[in-house]
Write a protein that holds these residues in place. Structure first.
Motif, PDB file in Angstrom:
ATOM      1  N   HIS A   8       8.294  12.057   6.482  1.00 19.59           N
ATOM      2  CA  HIS A   8       7.744  12.935   5.445  1.00 19.59           C
ATOM      3  C   HIS A   8       8.400  12.553   4.121  1.00 19.59           C
ATOM      4  O   HIS A   8       9.600  12.751   3.936  1.00 19.59           O
ATOM      5  N   ILE A   9       7.603  11.998   3.206  1.00 15.26           N
ATOM      6  CA  ILE A   9       8.088  11.599   1.887  1.00 15.26           C
ATOM      7  C   ILE A   9       7.338  12.422   0.848  1.00 15.26           C
ATOM      8  O   ILE A   9       6.099  12.429   0.831  1.00 15.26           O
ATOM      9  N   ALA A  10       8.059  13.121  -0.015  1.00 15.32           N
ATOM     10  CA  ALA A  10       7.451  13.910  -1.083  1.00 15.32           C
ATOM     11  C   ALA A  10       8.274  13.716  -2.351  1.00 15.32           C
ATOM     12  O   ALA A  10       9.436  14.124  -2.408  1.00 15.32           O
ATOM     13  N   GLU A  11       7.692  13.088  -3.338  1.00 10.17           N
ATOM     14  CA  GLU A  11       8.389  12.800  -4.590  1.00 10.17           C
ATOM     15  C   GLU A  11       7.413  12.907  -5.763  1.00 10.17           C
ATOM     16  O   GLU A  11       6.195  12.759  -5.596  1.00 10.17           O
ATOM     17  N   THR A  12       7.959  13.136  -6.951  1.00 11.18           N
ATOM     18  CA  THR A  12       7.196  13.096  -8.199  1.00 11.18           C
ATOM     19  C   THR A  12       7.643  11.869  -8.982  1.00 11.18           C
ATOM     20  O   THR A  12       8.843  11.695  -9.237  1.00 11.18           O
ATOM     21  N   VAL A  13       6.702  10.992  -9.313  1.00 15.49           N
ATOM     22  CA  VAL A  13       7.030   9.737  -9.992  1.00 15.49           C
ATOM     23  C   VAL A  13       6.514   9.792 -11.422  1.00 15.49           C
ATOM     24  O   VAL A  13       5.433  10.319 -11.692  1.00 15.49           O
ATOM     25  N   SER A  14       7.307   9.263 -12.327  1.00 17.08           N
ATOM     26  CA  SER A  14       6.933   9.260 -13.743  1.00 17.08           C
ATOM     27  C   SER A  14       6.449   7.909 -14.224  1.00 17.08           C
ATOM     28  O   SER A  14       5.934   7.783 -15.326  1.00 17.08           O
ATOM     29  N   ARG A  15       6.622   6.876 -13.391  1.00 17.43           N
ATOM     30  CA  ARG A  15       6.139   5.539 -13.766  1.00 17.43           C
ATOM     31  C   ARG A  15       5.486   4.886 -12.563  1.00 17.43           C
ATOM     32  O   ARG A  15       5.790   5.193 -11.421  1.00 17.43           O
ATOM     33  N   ALA A  16       4.587   3.987 -12.869  1.00 20.91           N
ATOM     34  CA  ALA A  16       3.824   3.326 -11.816  1.00 20.91           C
ATOM     35  C   ALA A  16       4.695   2.320 -11.073  1.00 20.91           C
ATOM     36  O   ALA A  16       5.754   1.891 -11.559  1.00 20.91           O
ATOM     37  N   LEU A  17       4.245   1.941  -9.909  1.00 22.66           N
ATOM     38  CA  LEU A  17       4.938   0.950  -9.101  1.00 22.66           C
ATOM     39  C   LEU A  17       4.906  -0.394  -9.814  1.00 22.66           C
ATOM     40  O   LEU A  17       3.854  -0.816 -10.329  1.00 22.66           O
ATOM     41  N   SER A  18       6.035  -1.067  -9.890  1.00 21.36           N
ATOM     42  CA  SER A  18       6.088  -2.348 -10.580  1.00 21.36           C
ATOM     43  C   SER A  18       5.184  -3.361  -9.889  1.00 21.36           C
ATOM     44  O   SER A  18       5.037  -3.348  -8.660  1.00 21.36           O
ATOM     45  N   PRO A  19       4.576  -4.267 -10.643  1.00 24.85           N
ATOM     46  CA  PRO A  19       3.633  -5.224 -10.035  1.00 24.85           C
ATOM     47  C   PRO A  19       4.293  -6.319  -9.219  1.00 24.85           C
ATOM     48  O   PRO A  19       3.600  -7.130  -8.605  1.00 24.85           O
ATOM     49  N   ALA A  20       5.615  -6.374  -9.196  1.00 27.48           N
ATOM     50  CA  ALA A  20       6.295  -7.436  -8.446  1.00 27.48           C
ATOM     51  C   ALA A  20       5.923  -7.352  -6.966  1.00 27.48           C
ATOM     52  O   ALA A  20       5.736  -6.270  -6.411  1.00 27.48           O
TER      53      ALA A  20
END
Length: 860
Positions: A665-677
């Protein structure tokens, strides 16, 4: 580290030696072991302790601060068979080691035995000042070894004797249970399954089996104490003793092991004859060692509970009684204590559900108080109760079965007690009507609160009848009832000595004064509790757990908003030997150090389920450090990370480090997109249920130039992982994204396309139950994703539609039909929705694909 202390363990491949290696290593020491036939350089050096030059070389090479001398011939039979070899190892080798350590100013600790005392009836317990008188050659050689050490190290005060009794612990698989005189008794239990075996077992001599983990802990504490004392060590005692207080004969140990395993002892015969009287090796009757010398030094002498340790170690399951053959568990790695995961046998529909862990039964026989029919598949009709238990004027009457049904009926009714405000039978309805009629003129008297009256009745019943009280393992009651009737609840639990789970008021978890009486009753009268919670305000009582050793059978622990130091947390957790589920929520002082070895010796124990919520200081490195431990990696099956400091871009590392995870179970709030690497996909061969609830900040806090929500990139990464087939066991997926169903269908492929132009992603490996929604407040939308086939190369997905969460699987047990009564919402053609049965709309749930309820299945 230049100041790191060094410990040298002789006999490091033995039962105690292996545990000493582990204990000193966890305490931050640089530890080196020696062995001979089972040496494994460089961790275990091969040293012949009877060779003076070899002993000198290993001391000069390792330069230890302390030497723990465990190597010995510990078998009385072997000592009698070859006395010269026994004296060479137990006495001569000890002399050489004492000379070498004394000349180098190295502290020497000599592990001795309780067999240095005669053990005659009435003499125990033995103090360190008691006069030794060994009953056999083995005890004499160990006593001679003691005298050699004390004589040679007398001037520099560098020799200390530690006497211990018979030991048990995790044995080496290559040797088997014969490595311990206690573990080997499991072999005898299995042999006694043959009723004609006639296994003769000693029921005369008293033994005090002590766990090697406790002995190792004491050795670390002693070594630290004596080294810290410096020149003052001359004032410290030269002989110490440590022993458990669990007093049992060999036959009683076999009875305990058989009870744990759910096995009979029909082929075992108890012998009351003194051991050695009719020939053979003379054994003492009672050589109980006093722990006073350690207590005077301030060293803890607490020991692990014998029964609890064995339940945890062998993972014993006990089926409900059906027949003699099906009730016996299988003999698979249970003797060695190495079976960390057990595969349940298949069961028929009419069998009760087998336990999840540690022999605890699930909710198959949920009894209800006082005349409430147990919810089993069979129809148990109540019979007339004895006169002493009939309460015609009570809110509910007690029914007990007659003759052969009596005992079975009582166990079914009282094993799991559940108080509800509803009526379960016609008699309850009739009694409720009678209670309303206070008089002939007042036919509508004030109604009484049914749960409160039932709680009072239960309290009276269990306090008057100890046999019924002993049957109660699980006790559930409504929220308002437990909050407003703390005194009645305290009176009830005071009689429930075998209680494992009980619904408790919130104030008890925070040590509020209004719940102090109830908590005192739980602590003193209910030692077998399996679940507990500590909240803000309970810091002091939680810190005392490491000293009080409460609830040694605790399995599930929740800590919320506790302001405690990480070291306090670790010490408290290690006091629960069979803890397997831990929830940490909002602990302000929590950080990664709880997952590694602290400056003393301990860290969080291995768990099957770990929940971390609102813990921003827990990082990926901390989780990886915890999962990298073999004992953790082997048992961890359920991991929850909600609002932690774990980097979602490194989540694939967490999946790879825990190969046996089944629920995440993963629950997080992200402020930036996943890096394209480029990065490896989220791969796991075992995960069956995944909550991947990644949210973006609301529009007001999002960067004004962001073209799309940052969370979308994480769902694209998840979809790519799924389409690569690296999550082959995944059955259900929960996401906060309405676009994921479309992402899981690969782009169409031209019928005559060449290999080079086809998509690399082959699609899902198996059908997927996908639950999605846009925001947390909405209801789950269900979509069934089918994998590609020869006829349908893209796969398929059903139309996404709302799923009713007002399902029976969340409130009622399997006897009510489980998900058979669930419904789905469909449009009614007029702008609204209509609930219809889901039997034809939803796919059949798999054995492991059921949505989990909030209640723990083992709670009865």
């Amino acid at each position: 580290m230049t100041d790191q202390r060094v410990a040298l363990i002789t006999g490091a491949t033995g039962l105690l030696g292996r545990q000493l290696i582990k204990a000193f290593d966890q305490a931050g020491w640089n530890v080196v072991g020696t062995g001979f036939s089972r040496s494994n350089p460089p961790s275990i050096l091969k040293v012949d302790l009877t060779d003076q030059s070899a002993v000198n070389d290993v001391l000069d090479h390792t330069q230890p601060h302390v030497v723990i001398h465990c190597a010995a011939n510990r078998l009385p039979e072997q000592c009698d068979a070859n006395p010269s070899a026994a004296r060479e190892l137990n006495v001569a080798a000890t002399r050489l080691l004492a000379i070498a350590t004394s000349s180098r100013s190295i502290q020497l600790f000599y592990i001795s035995t309780d067999y240095v005392f005669s053990g005659l009836p009435g003499e125990a317990p033995y103090e360190v000042t008691s006069t030794p008188k060994p009953p056999n050659l083995y005890g004499q050689t160990k006593l001679d070894g003691e005298r050699v050490v004390l004589e040679i190290t007398e001037k520099q005060c560098l020799g200390v004797i530690l006497r211990v009794p018979v030991l048990y612990g995790t044995v080496d698989d290559s040797i088997g249970s014969k490595e311990s005189a206690v573990n080997v008794l499991m072999d005898a239990v299995w042999k006694a399954q043959n009723k004609d075996a006639e296994v003769i077992m000693d029921d005369w001599a008293q033994r005090y089996p002590t766990n090697t983990e406790d002995v190792a802990r004491v050795c670390v504490d002693i070594a630290t104490k004596y080294l810290d004392a410096g020149a003052e060590r001359a004032n410290l005692p030269k002989i110490l003793q440590f022993s458990s207080d669990d007093r049992m004969t060999k036959y009683q140990i076999c009875e305990t092991l058989a009870d744990i395993m759910g096995l009979p002892l029909q082929g075992m015969v108890a012998s009351k004859e003194p051991v050695g009287q009719s020939g053979g090796i003379q054994r003492p009757f009672d050589t109980h060692l006093s722990n006073q010398s350690l207590k005077d030094l301030g060293i803890s002498t607490k020991t692990v509970d014998f029964t609890a340790w064995w339940r945890w170690q062998v993972r014993a399951y006990r089926k409900p009684h059906t027949n003699a053959s099906s009730a016996l568990p299988t003999k698979t790695s249970m003797i060695h204590g190495s079976a960390r995961r057990v595969t349940h046998e298949s069961k028929t529909d009419d069998e009760p559900t087998l336990p999840d862990d540690l022999g605890l039964r699930k909710n198959w026989n949920t009894g209800v108080l006082a005349g409430l029919n147990p919810t089993t598949s069979g129809d148990l009709k109540p019979a007339k109760a004895p006169e002493t238990l009939q309460r015609q004027d009570s809110p509910a009457a007690v029914y007990l079965g007659e003759s052969s049904m009596g005992e079975t009926g009582q166990k079914l009714l009282y094993h799991s007690v559940r108080i509800d405000p509803v009526h379960f039978c016609q008699r309850e309805i009739d009694l409720a009507e009678k209670r309303k009629r206070k008089s002939f003129l007042n036919r509508n008297g004030e109604p009484k609160d049914a749960p409160t009256e039932r709680l009072k009745l239960l309290s009276r019943t269990v306090r008057e009848n100890q046999y019924l009280a002993a049957q109660v393992h699980f006790f559930k009651l409504p929220y308002m009832t437990r909050e407003s009737n703390k005194a009645d609840l305290a009176r009830a639990v005071s009689a429930l000595a075998n209680l494992r789970y009980v619904d408790l008021p919130e104030g008890l978890f925070a040590d509020q004064p209004g719940s102090s009486t109830l908590k005192a009753e739980l602590q003193s009268r209910c030692p077998d509790l399996r679940q507990m919670k500590y909240g803000s305000g309970a810091e002091r009582s939680f810190a005392k757990l490491s000293q009080t050793r409460l609830w040694q059978n605790l399995e599930i622990l929740e800590l919320s908003q506790l302001a405690i130091e990480p070291s306090t947390l670790i010490y408290a957790l290690t006091s629960f030997p069979i803890l397997h589920e831990l929830k940490l929520h909002g602990l302000p002082l929590l950080d990664d150090c709880i997952f590694g070895s602290n400056p003393q010796r301990l860290s969080i124990p291995p768990l099957t389920k770990l929940i971390l919520e609102d813990s921003p200081t827990i990082s990926t490195e901390g989780i990886m450090k915890y999962l990298s431990r073999p004992e953790t990696r082997e048992v961890m099956a359920d991991l929850t990370l909600i609002n932690t400091g774990v980097d979602l871009e490194s989540l694939h590392k967490v999946f790879a480090a825990a190969p046996y995870l089944q629920t995440v179970h993963i629950a997080e709030t992200v402020s930036r997109a996943l890096s394209p690497a480029s990065r490896p996909p989220l791969a796991s061969p075992s995960i069956r249920s995944l909550h991947y609830e990644i949210m973006s900040p609301n529009t007001a806090t999002r960067h004004p130039h962001t073209l799309r929500a940052p969370a979308e990139s994480f769902y694209e990464y998840l979809a790519s992982s799924l389409l690569q087939g690296v999550l082959p066991a995944l059955d259900e997926l929960f996401v906060l994204s309405t676009s994921l169903p479309n992402l899981l269908l690969p782009p169409p492929t031209a019928p005559f396309a060449q290999n080079g132009t086809q998509s690399r992603e082959a699609g899902l490996a198996r059908p997927l139950h996908l639950y999605s929604k846009a925001i947390v407040e909405m209801e789950w939308q269900f979509t069934h994703i089918s994998p590609p086939t020869a006829a349908n190369r893209r796969g398929s997905a059903t139309k996404t539609r709302p799923l009713s969460l007002y399902g029976n699987s969340h409130q009622l047990g399997p006897q009510w039909g489980e998900r058979a009564r669930d419904s789905v919402m469909v449009g009614n053609g007029f702008g609204g929705f209509l609930a219809i049965p889901s039997e034809d709309a939803l796919p059949k749930p798999s054995m492991h694909g059921k949505k989990k309820s909030k209640d723990h299945g083992w709670m009865g």
